[in-house]
Structures are given as structure tokens and as C-alpha cells.
Design an enzyme around this catalytic site. Structure first.
Site, mmCIF file in Angstrom:
data_model
loop_
_atom_site.group_PDB
_atom_site.id
_atom_site.type_symbol
_atom_site.label_atom_id
_atom_site.label_comp_id
_atom_site.label_asym_id
_atom_site.label_seq_id
_atom_site.Cartn_x
_atom_site.Cartn_y
_atom_site.Cartn_z
ATOM 1 C CG ASN A 85 -0.403 -0.165 2.538
ATOM 2 O OD1 ASN A 85 0.613 -0.835 2.722
ATOM 3 N ND2 ASN A 85 -1.038 0.441 3.522
ATOM 4 C CB CYS B 282 -5.300 -1.253 -1.856
ATOM 5 S SG CYS B 282 -6.591 -0.339 -0.999
ATOM 6 C CD GLU C 292 -5.325 -5.975 -0.909
ATOM 7 O OE1 GLU C 292 -5.695 -6.526 0.145
ATOM 8 O OE2 GLU C 292 -5.052 -4.751 -0.969
ATOM 9 C CB CYS D 50 -10.607 -2.725 1.290
ATOM 10 S SG CYS D 50 -10.101 -2.132 -0.348
ATOM 11 C CB CYS E 234 -8.720 -4.780 -2.850
ATOM 12 S SG CYS E 234 -7.652 -3.328 -2.965
#
Length: 136
Positions: free
Chosen positions: A42, A53, A55, A89, A92
Site C-alpha cells: 500500500n 492498496c 492488492e 477491502c 480490492c
């Protein structure tokens, strides 16, 4: 073993997370269909909605390399020794859904290693994805 490779890679790269505002480093390791591992961390931003993020950054690396299919995902969040578990999240999860199948494994880790394994379908049931946009 795949999960060990993904975990070791994520643990190394998490140290590079840029988190002066959230103080919550996250690393993501994605294995593509070819077997290659793509990493992301991140990256905080003073304008909080602009934070990227881990991901999303790992997916971007995979796409930049010309790949389009996620075979496995591993997420490692929190400071070393915190014992925190972190799943992707909502945003993501949607991003991962673009390139994953419902049976794609998602490894959720603490510093001690993999603590949970769920499928992408369990993480985001009834996901909206590319198939929803197919013309009949």
C-alpha cells in the site's frame, strides 16, 4: 510450497510500504496463471482517497506484465509482530474479481504465516464481474 513462496515474498516487500498516515503496512502477493509472482504494497497519500492498496498495486504489476488471470492471492497486513489479520477491502475484492475465479484461494496471514484460506467466492459472494456485462 506455493503459500510459503507467496508469504516469504509478501513479508519481504511489506517493509517497503509507504504508510506515514495510516501506519498500517499491507503487502499482497499474487500468483498468476503462468506461475509468476507479482507483489504490491500500500502507498498512502495525504489525500486519503488517493491511497493505493497493496492488492491494486499487485494487480497492476500483473497486468503490466501482460497477464490476466490470478491463480492465488496472499495478503499480509499490519506491523511485524502485531498479529493482525487483514483481508482485502471491498474495492480490492472487486478488483480481484475481475481477474479471479470463485475457487481462487486467498491466503490471509499474520507474521507467523497463513492463518486462514478462503476462496474468492467466499470473500465476495455473488460478485459482479465481466460475465454480468456479456451481451446475450
Amino acid at each position: 510450497m506455493l503459500e510459503t513462496q507467496l508469504f516469504d515474498a509478501a513479508k519481504r516487500v511489506r517493509l517497503n510500504a509507504y504508510v506515514p498516515y495510516s501506519n498500517f503496512p499491507v503487502a499482497c502477493a499474487i500468483q498468476s496463471e503462468s506461475g509468476k509472482i507479482y507483489l504490491g504494497v500500500n502507498v498512502d497519500n495525504a489525500s486519503y482517497p488517493e491511497t493505493a492498496c497493496a492488492e491494486a498495486n499487485a494487480i497492476g504489476a500483473m497486468i503490466s506484465a501482460g497477464e490476466r488471470q490470478v491463480k492465488a492471492v496472499l495478503v499480509l497486513g499490519g506491523h511485524p509482530g502485531s498479529g493482525v489479520l487483514c483481508t482485502p477491502c471491498g474495492g480490492c475484492r472487486q478488483r480481484l474479481g475481475e481477474f479471479s475465479q470463485s475457487d481462487t484461494p486467498v491466503y490471509v496471514c499474520s507474521d507467523e504465516g497463513v492463518q486462514e484460506v478462503v476462496t474468492f467466492g467466499e470473500l465476495l459472494p455473488r460478485a459482479f464481474g465481466p460475465s454480468n456485462l456479456e451481451q446475450k
